[in-house]
Scaffold this active site. Structure first.
Site, mmCIF file in Angstrom:
data_model
loop_
_atom_site.group_PDB
_atom_site.id
_atom_site.type_symbol
_atom_site.label_atom_id
_atom_site.label_comp_id
_atom_site.label_asym_id
_atom_site.label_seq_id
_atom_site.Cartn_x
_atom_site.Cartn_y
_atom_site.Cartn_z
ATOM 1 N N CYS A 148 -6.578 3.431 -2.123
ATOM 2 C CA CYS A 148 -5.932 2.776 -0.974
ATOM 3 C C CYS A 148 -4.591 3.444 -0.661
ATOM 4 O O CYS A 148 -3.592 3.175 -1.319
ATOM 5 C CB CYS A 148 -5.746 1.288 -1.250
ATOM 6 N N CYS A 151 -1.825 1.056 0.441
ATOM 7 C CA CYS A 151 -1.213 0.308 -0.667
ATOM 8 C C CYS A 151 -0.270 1.213 -1.464
ATOM 9 O O CYS A 151 0.847 0.833 -1.781
ATOM 10 C CB CYS A 151 -2.255 -0.225 -1.639
ATOM 11 N N ASP A 152 -0.748 2.400 -1.828
ATOM 12 C CA ASP A 152 -0.041 3.199 -2.836
ATOM 13 C C ASP A 152 0.655 4.447 -2.302
ATOM 14 O O ASP A 152 1.538 4.984 -2.968
ATOM 15 C CB ASP A 152 -1.042 3.622 -3.933
#
Ligand code: NDP
Length: 366
Positions: A148, A151-152
């Protein structure tokens, strides 16, 4: 054989942001929800709490200006759902029968009978299954390997570094393009010499000077150490068989997601990938009384906040349904739990015995 029957008005399947938000809302509405989740199983990729349990810093969930760890956020969700009386059950559901209400859910030893069902069983990222990919401490998952980018990608470990994205679909193009905001260079490693992604996404990636493509190539292994995280990948050219060690600081696997909907095949309408189809105006599936929220019905946004948002919608939809109020169906018409249909143009109501009555007061001429 099932030997105990449990009866409920609302059962929720899944304990990620969508399921727990649906639990918070239905519990506060005094509907005494039962939330069922699968036990943790690495092989089947089930994690109570959902995908955020395998994420580290969550920086984009509103309300946490300093960010929060994924597991900590889910613990907060869970406590909030518990506070209002959600009952939790960790078990495998082996079979469901949605052909009539109350719906029946079967486990090894129980039958759960429910008037409404909220499905929030999520989706699982597909993984390559190569050495180095598993979650820390068995690999670099959560420490340089991610599925992701949203997300990261913005994490300090990936800034101004060389990153690898694996895949050739829309997700891979989107992840690679997004990562160029932070990374020095992004290499897309694809197993063929043609992309599967839509033309517009391909062209955007081709135009981006920070993105380069490595064609006909598979990632065989992710290399590094627990102290340094990822330092390289071992690549294999699938046409020549040549291998090389390719230095990089992170690997984003973007080879697709699989919605967790096997249990509902043949009973609920889904797209060709398996995502549940919902109304668009509500979270209703094509079976009245069954609602779907979060990644199990969303192949586009897939964020914790959108999952939580649709969880809230599903709770309100279930509440309305139990109060005999109409809920919008995928067909555009509205339906009540007594079987009344309001036509899509809102002009007529069709009663369960087939009578059509006007849905508007007669116009009074002045
Ligand atoms: P796709 O199934 O479209 O693409 C998966 C990609 O990963 C393919 O290129 C495939 O290769 C590759 N792949 C699959 N398995 C492996 C493996 N084991 N090893 C190496 N490579 C592998 O998935 P996406 O997640 O990209 O997209 C899913 C759906 O979501 C699509 O309909 C897409 O259009 C949509 N989507 C839309 C977005 C948007 O509109 N903004 C954003 C993201 C997704 P190969 O091509 O050789 O099969």
């Amino acid at each position: 054989m099932a030997n105990e029957t449990i009866k409920r008005d609302v059962v929720i399947i899944g304990s990620g942001p969508a399921g727990l938000t649906a639990a918070i809302y239905t519990a506060r509405a005094s509907l005494k929800p039962l939330l069922i989740d699968a036990p943790a199983d690495a092989h089947k990729q089930t994690t109570p709490g959902g995908q955020l349990m395998i994420t580290t810093d969550v920086e984009n969930y509103p309300g946490f200006s300093k960010g929060i760890q994924g597991p900590e956020l889910m613990e907060e969700f869970r406590r909030q759902a518990e506070r209002f009386g959600t009952e939790f059950m960790e078990t495998w559901i082996t079979e469901v029968d949605l052909s009539e209400r109350p719906f029946q859910l079967y486990t090894e030893s129980q039958t759960i009978s429910t008037e409404t069902l909220i499905i929030a069983s999520g989706a699982s990222a597909k993984w390559l299954g190569i050495p180095g990919e598993a979650k820390v401490p068995n690999g670099f998952g959560g420490n340089g390997v991610s599925a992701c980018a949203t997300c990261d990608g913005p994490l300090p470990a990936f800034r101004n570094r060389t990153l690898v994205v694996v895949g050739g679909g829309d997700t891979a193009m989107e992840e690679a393009t997004f990562l160029t905001r932070y990374a020095a260079k992004v290499y897309v490693v694809h197993r063929r010499d043609k992309l599967r992604a839509s033309k517009i996404m391909q062209e955007k990636a081709f135009r981006n000077e920070k993105i380069e493509f490595i064609w006909n190539t598979a990632v065989q292994e992710i290399l590094g150490s627990q102290e340094e995280g990822v330092t390289a990948v071992r690549l294999r050219n699938l046409q020549t068989g040549d291998e090389q060690i390719f230095p990089c600081s992170g690997v984003f696997v973007a080879i697709g997601h699989k919605p967790n909907t096997d249990l509902f095949k043949g009973q609920l309408d889904m797209d060709e990938v398996g995502y549940l189809k919902t109304s668009g105006h509500s979270t209703a599936t094509d079976v009245p009384g069954v609602f779907a929220a979060g990644d199990v019905q969303d192949s586009v946004y897939r964020q914790a906040i959108t999952a939580a948002g649709t969880g809230c919608m599903a709770a309100i939809d279930a509440e309305r349904f139990l109060d005999h109020l109409p809920v919008a169906m995928p067909s555009g018409e509205e339906i009540t739990d007594e079987g009344e249909h309001v036509t899509a143009d809102h002009k007529a109501i069709i009663t369960p015995d087939g009578h059509m009555i006007p849905n508007q007061e007669p116009q009074v001429e002045i």
